[in-house]
Scaffold this active site. Structure first.
Site, PDB file in Angstrom:
ATOM      1  N   HIS A  50      33.184   0.222 121.758  1.00  0.00           N
ATOM      2  CA  HIS A  50      31.983   0.089 122.573  1.00  0.00           C
ATOM      3  C   HIS A  50      31.329  -1.263 122.280  1.00  0.00           C
ATOM      4  CE1 HIS A  50      30.247   1.958 118.832  1.00  0.00           C
ATOM      5  NE2 HIS A  50      29.437   0.929 118.994  1.00  0.00           N
TER       6      HIS A  50
HETATM    7  P1  TYD Z   1      30.026   7.075 117.130  1.00  0.00           P
HETATM    8  O1  TYD Z   1      29.203   6.176 117.993  1.00  0.00           O
HETATM    9  O2  TYD Z   1      31.114   7.864 117.797  1.00  0.00           O
HETATM   10  O3  TYD Z   1      30.654   6.243 115.923  1.00  0.00           O
HETATM   11  P2  TYD Z   1      31.633   4.953 115.966  1.00  0.00           P
HETATM   12  O4  TYD Z   1      30.851   3.834 116.582  1.00  0.00           O
HETATM   13  O5  TYD Z   1      31.991   4.688 114.541  1.00  0.00           O
HETATM   14  O6  TYD Z   1      32.835   5.297 116.770  1.00  0.00           O
HETATM   15  O7  TYD Z   1      29.037   8.060 116.373  1.00  0.00           O
HETATM   16  C1  TYD Z   1      29.463   9.297 115.832  1.00  0.00           C
HETATM   17  C2  TYD Z   1      28.301  10.294 115.941  1.00  0.00           C
HETATM   18  O8  TYD Z   1      27.213   9.882 115.147  1.00  0.00           O
HETATM   19  C3  TYD Z   1      27.801  10.453 117.361  1.00  0.00           C
HETATM   20  O9  TYD Z   1      27.607  11.828 117.598  1.00  0.00           O
HETATM   21  C4  TYD Z   1      26.469   9.747 117.370  1.00  0.00           C
HETATM   22  C5  TYD Z   1      26.015   9.857 115.925  1.00  0.00           C
HETATM   23  N1  TYD Z   1      25.213   8.711 115.477  1.00  0.00           N
HETATM   24  C6  TYD Z   1      23.881   8.915 115.175  1.00  0.00           C
HETATM   25  O10 TYD Z   1      23.328  10.021 115.312  1.00  0.00           O
HETATM   26  N2  TYD Z   1      23.126   7.868 114.719  1.00  0.00           N
HETATM   27  C7  TYD Z   1      23.672   6.636 114.540  1.00  0.00           C
HETATM   28  O11 TYD Z   1      22.966   5.698 114.097  1.00  0.00           O
HETATM   29  C8  TYD Z   1      25.063   6.427 114.890  1.00  0.00           C
HETATM   30  C9  TYD Z   1      25.691   5.078 114.738  1.00  0.00           C
HETATM   31  C10 TYD Z   1      25.789   7.502 115.336  1.00  0.00           C
END
Ligand code: TYD
Length: 137
Positions: A50
């Protein structure tokens, strides 16, 4: 490469070990409003995929190593493998994290609180917006 660069923190190293201090707005180019860390990534698993519209982040691999595939006006792969090494990701940088080593710990410092609307998760949409964005910056 626009909105993305690798840099190093000063490390206080002596016979007792190593210490890295990070001051928001000084050692990273934003005030730190949030941090999170990623652990226990199974072999072969990728994360990220992303971009953010406004968010700025600094990634630090506190233990082990991880690779980060980034794209802004160019494409590049970085390897984080030292706790004093950092990768700055500004707005509109596509990132994919992969090759997490066993027991790796990826720390992320972020300029703002979690905001789902700030994400761009569709790569084709990202390409469209980024083309305009980097033509103007
Ligand atoms: P995700 O965006 O999928 O992680 P990555 O960028 O490593 O692929 O995030 C995983 C989960 O964590 C998703 O359900 C959203 C949650 N999350 C939060 O609640 N707060 C945060 O600051 C972040 C980065 C993720």
């Amino acid at each position: 490469m626009k909105n993305c660069n690798e840099f190093f923190f000063k490390s206080f190293y002596d016979k007792r070990g190593s210490l890295v201090a990070i001051e928001g707005g000084q050692d990273v180019p934003f005030n730190i409003e949030r941090l999170y860390y990623i652990t226990d990534v199974p072999q072969g698993m990728e994360r990220g995929a992303h971009s953010h519209k406004d968010l700025e982040q600094v990634l630090i691999c506190l233990n082990g190593s991880v690779k980060i595939r980034v794209e802004s006006d160019k494409k590049k792969v970085f390897t984080l493998e030292n706790p004093n090494q950092a990768l700055y990701l500004g707005p509109m940088v596509w990132r994919e994290m992969y090759d997490f080593s066993e027991h790796s710990v990826l720390l992320v410092l972020a300029s703002h609180h979690y905001e789902p609307d700030d994400y761009i998760k569709d790569y084709n949409m990202y390409k469209l917006i980024a083309k305009q964005f980097f033509a103007l910056t």
